[in-house]
Each structure stands twice: as structure tokens, then as C-alpha cells.
Design a protein around this motif. Structure first.
Motif, short mmCIF file in Angstrom:
data_model
loop_
_atom_site.label_atom_id
_atom_site.label_comp_id
_atom_site.label_asym_id
_atom_site.label_seq_id
_atom_site.Cartn_x
_atom_site.Cartn_y
_atom_site.Cartn_z
N ALA A 239 4.71 10.05 -7.09
CA ALA A 239 5.86 10.35 -7.94
C ALA A 239 5.51 10.35 -9.42
O ALA A 239 6.16 11.02 -10.22
N GLY A 240 4.50 9.58 -9.81
CA GLY A 240 4.14 9.49 -11.22
C GLY A 240 4.96 8.49 -12.00
O GLY A 240 4.80 8.37 -13.21
N ASN A 241 5.84 7.76 -11.33
CA ASN A 241 6.56 6.68 -12.00
C ASN A 241 7.01 5.64 -10.98
O ASN A 241 7.17 5.94 -9.79
N ILE A 242 7.22 4.43 -11.45
CA ILE A 242 7.49 3.32 -10.55
C ILE A 242 8.90 3.41 -9.97
O ILE A 242 9.12 3.09 -8.80
N THR A 243 9.85 3.89 -10.76
CA THR A 243 11.24 3.97 -10.29
C THR A 243 11.35 4.87 -9.06
O THR A 243 11.94 4.49 -8.05
N ALA A 244 10.78 6.08 -9.15
CA ALA A 244 10.84 7.00 -8.01
C ALA A 244 10.05 6.47 -6.83
O ALA A 244 10.45 6.62 -5.68
N GLY A 245 8.89 5.84 -7.11
CA GLY A 245 8.10 5.26 -6.02
C GLY A 245 8.86 4.16 -5.31
O GLY A 245 8.79 4.04 -4.08
N ALA A 246 9.59 3.36 -6.07
CA ALA A 246 10.40 2.29 -5.47
C ALA A 246 11.50 2.88 -4.59
O ALA A 246 11.74 2.42 -3.47
N LEU B 137 0.83 -1.21 0.00
CA LEU B 137 0.00 0.00 0.00
C LEU B 137 0.87 1.26 0.00
O LEU B 137 0.58 2.22 -0.72
N ARG B 138 1.92 1.27 0.82
CA ARG B 138 2.81 2.45 0.84
C ARG B 138 3.51 2.61 -0.51
O ARG B 138 3.67 3.73 -1.00
N LEU B 139 3.93 1.51 -1.08
CA LEU B 139 4.57 1.57 -2.39
C LEU B 139 3.62 2.16 -3.42
O LEU B 139 3.99 3.04 -4.20
N PHE B 140 2.38 1.68 -3.43
CA PHE B 140 1.42 2.16 -4.43
C PHE B 140 1.17 3.66 -4.28
O PHE B 140 1.12 4.39 -5.27
N LEU B 141 1.03 4.12 -3.05
CA LEU B 141 0.84 5.56 -2.83
C LEU B 141 2.07 6.36 -3.28
O LEU B 141 1.93 7.44 -3.86
N ASN B 142 3.26 5.84 -3.01
CA ASN B 142 4.47 6.53 -3.43
C ASN B 142 4.59 6.60 -4.95
O ASN B 142 5.05 7.59 -5.51
N SER C 108 11.71 -5.38 -7.39
CA SER C 108 10.79 -5.77 -6.31
C SER C 108 9.51 -4.96 -6.36
O SER C 108 8.41 -5.49 -6.20
N ALA C 109 9.64 -3.65 -6.59
CA ALA C 109 8.46 -2.79 -6.66
C ALA C 109 7.56 -3.18 -7.83
O ALA C 109 6.33 -3.27 -7.68
N SER C 110 8.15 -3.44 -8.99
CA SER C 110 7.35 -3.83 -10.16
C SER C 110 6.63 -5.14 -9.91
O SER C 110 5.46 -5.31 -10.28
N ALA C 111 7.31 -6.08 -9.25
CA ALA C 111 6.69 -7.38 -8.96
C ALA C 111 5.52 -7.22 -7.99
O ALA C 111 4.48 -7.88 -8.15
N ARG C 112 5.68 -6.36 -7.00
CA ARG C 112 4.59 -6.14 -6.04
C ARG C 112 3.37 -5.53 -6.73
O ARG C 112 2.22 -5.92 -6.44
N ILE C 113 3.59 -4.57 -7.61
CA ILE C 113 2.45 -3.93 -8.29
C ILE C 113 1.77 -4.92 -9.23
O ILE C 113 0.54 -4.97 -9.32
N ARG C 114 2.57 -5.73 -9.94
CA ARG C 114 1.97 -6.75 -10.81
C ARG C 114 1.15 -7.75 -9.99
O ARG C 114 0.07 -8.19 -10.43
N ALA C 115 1.64 -8.08 -8.81
CA ALA C 115 0.90 -9.02 -7.95
C ALA C 115 -0.42 -8.41 -7.49
O ALA C 115 -1.45 -9.10 -7.43
N HIS D 180 12.16 2.52 -0.53
CA HIS D 180 13.37 1.76 -0.18
C HIS D 180 13.30 0.33 -0.72
O HIS D 180 13.69 -0.63 -0.05
N LEU D 181 12.80 0.21 -1.95
CA LEU D 181 12.72 -1.08 -2.64
C LEU D 181 13.48 -0.98 -3.95
O LEU D 181 13.62 0.09 -4.52
N SER D 182 13.94 -2.13 -4.44
CA SER D 182 14.53 -2.16 -5.77
C SER D 182 13.41 -2.02 -6.80
O SER D 182 12.23 -2.30 -6.52
N LEU D 183 13.77 -1.58 -8.00
CA LEU D 183 12.78 -1.44 -9.06
C LEU D 183 12.13 -2.78 -9.38
O LEU D 183 10.91 -2.87 -9.58
#
Length: 292
Positions: free
Chosen positions: A17-24, A8-13, A33-40, A28-31
Motif C-alpha cells: 500500500a505504501g502507507n501504514i494506514t492502508a496496510g492496517a 508478516l502479513r501486516l508488513f507485506l500489506n 495496533s499496526a503501528s505498535a506491531r511494526i515498532r516491535a 483488519h487491524l487498527s492503526l
């Protein structure tokens, strides 16, 4: 649907930010890991949450709904933790506070320091943004409190007065415009400026005002912070526009002249804003009371 608070915190970030890289990065996640969480998340809902584009991501209708619920869920958890702080040692409530350049530089440092000393269980996530982006964040529930200029239309939010914050033109003592006793912004646009950094909220705002007048600011050099602008202006590098509070505070060497800007947008007030002051979590209300 399966998710955890990190999701949830990742999704809000990502939304902020308007992009996954900055949100990750903010999470404090790798790109990867963040992409995998959003796909899940999207797989568990069986619907896309983000529209991917060349310039970043935007939420789908389902993504906007998830963002609103995620914010509420995380706020409720933080409220619970804050209310139980006497029993849960080490918990720190966190207030997300957005403000413009002038507020961050001139009005908040001592206020926030005093608050943090007297409220050891509360941290502040402080970020500088232009007033328009602050309004966007408040409307989408990605911040607790904002501080904006009253030149913005915040009629759909609740506001309270914070500080008067007029903008002032400063110029070298031998500049041709020194003969004026007051001046309009458009009368300065044929002259060269010492600008704020391109990413500063005030720098963006002034360049927008110049474009509204059909011109561009002629910026010779950019300075980090109001003191830098004043020092360069005092040594003859060009004109500058800073808050009157920065002029009043100045104690450095060098002389310059200050002129009032005869533009309604320059005679501004700063406002505290929130979607609903009454529904703020207790730790955010504590900060709000301190700022009023």
C-alpha cells in the motif's frame, strides 16, 4: 527476532500500500495496533524497516529483505496447508491475482467463477492495478500471478499469453471523426471524451498516453465501467476508448461507431506473468492452469 504471521502479513500489506494506514486496514487491524506491531519488529531487529515520509513509507534495505523473507515464509505455510487440505478441513488456499481494468471486466468473471466452483478450497484475492504497479508487485514478491499488457517490459519475469485485447475508439454516429475508417490516438485529443474513473488502470494508462503526446485528455465526465462509457458515447456525450471485447459484448440500446486505433500500444495482448511459474504454490498453479 520475535514475530508472528500477523506481523508478516501486516508488513507485506504496508509495503504494497505504501502507507501504514492502508496496510492496517487491509490487515483488519487498527492503526494503533499496526503501528505498535511494526515498532516491535524494528525494536527486535534493532534497525529501522521503514522510512517514514509525508507521502507514506518506503522500505529500508532491511525492510526489503524482511519483505522477501516474509513472502516466502507465508507462501510455505500456505503450501503446507494446501498439501494437507484433505486432513485440515476448512483450510482455504488464497491466490493473490493482480490484473488491469480490461482483464477484470471482460475476461475474468466467468473464468474465475468456474474455477471457484471446482476448487472450493481455494480463494482469490483479486485486485485491479495498472500494469506498471503489477510489475512492481511481481518483482517484490507481493503477488502470485499478474496479468499485464504486452506493452510493458516484463523481460525479468516469466510470461505466458492470455488473451488478445485491442483497444477501440467509440464515437457518436454524428461525430466529425465518423468519416475516418481508422485513426491515431493523437488525432482524437482535440475532442472531448467520456473517461474511465480516475482510479481505473485503463483510465490512468490513457491519460499517460495523452501526456506522452504533449496533451491532456479533455474529459467531460467519468463513467464506472465500460458499459457506462458506451452508453454515454451512444447518447452523444463524447468519445470513448474501450477494449474491443466490450464492444463485441455490448447488447444495450443506442448506436455508436467503433474505429480501430492505429497505435501499436492499442493493439495489445494480455500476458500472464510471475517471477517463476515453477515455484508457485500448488493452489496458484491450479489457477494458472485454469487461466491458460
Amino acid at each position: 527476532m520475535h514475530f508472528d504471521f500477523i506481523d508478516l502479513r501486516l508488513f507485506l500489506n504496508v509495503l504494497e500500500a505504501g502507507n501504514i494506514t492502508a496496510g492496517a486496514t487491509h490487515s483488519h487491524l487498527s492503526l494503533a495496533s499496526a503501528s505498535a506491531r511494526i515498532r516491535a519488529l524494528e525494536a527486535s531487529l534493532d534497525t529501522p524497516l521503514l522510512e517514514r515520509g509525508r507521502r507514506g513509507v518506503t522500505p529500508t534495505p532491511a525492510g526489503k529483505a524482511l519483505g522477501q523473507h516474509a513472502r516466502l515464509i507465508l507462501q510455505q505455510v500456505e503450501r503446507m496447508q494446501f498439501d494437507l487440505a484433505d486432513y485440515a478441513k476448512g483450510f482455504k488456499g488464497r491466490v493473490r491475482l493482480l490484473c488491469n481494468t480490461s482483464t477484470l471486466s471482460e475476461h475474468l468473471p466467468e473464468l474465475l467463477a468456474d474455477f471457484l466452483v471446482t476448487h472450493p478450497n481455494i480463494d482469490i484475492d483479486l485486485e485491479e492495478q495498472p500494469s506498471l504497479r503489477i510489475l512492481h508487485a511481481m518483482r517484490h514478491g507481493t503477488a502470485d500471478i499478474g496479468i499485464i499488457s504486452d506493452a510493458m517490459d516484463a523481460s525479468d519475469l516469466q510470461t505466458r499469453p492470455f488473451r488478445d485485447d485491442p483497444l477501440t475508439l467509440i464515437l457518436p454516429v454524428d461525430h466529425p471523426l465518423c468519416s475516418f475508417t481508422s485513426i491515431r490516438f493523437t488525432q482524437t485529443l482535440d475532442h472531448e471524451f467520456v473517461g474511465m474513473s480516475a482510479s481505473s488502470a485503463l483510465g490512468i494508462y490513457l491519460e499517460e498516453q495523452a501526456l506522452h503526446a504533449g496533451k491532456r485528455l479533455r474529459i467531460r465526465v467519468r463513467a464506472e465501467g465500460f458499459d457506462g462509457v458506451i452508453r454515454m458515447v451512444a447518447h452523444g456525450a463524447g468519445l470513448g476508448i474501450v477494449p474491443q471485447a466490450a464492444v463485441n459484448r455490448w447488447q444495450g440500446s443506442g448506436t455508436f461507431k467503433a474505429l480501430r486505433l492505429d497505435d501499436s500500444w492499442a493493439d495489445r495482448r494480455l500476458l500472464l506473468c510471475a517471477a517463476d511459474f515453477d515455484t508457485l504454490p500448488g493452489y496458484a498453479k491450479a489457477l494458472l492452469k485454469h487461466l491458460e
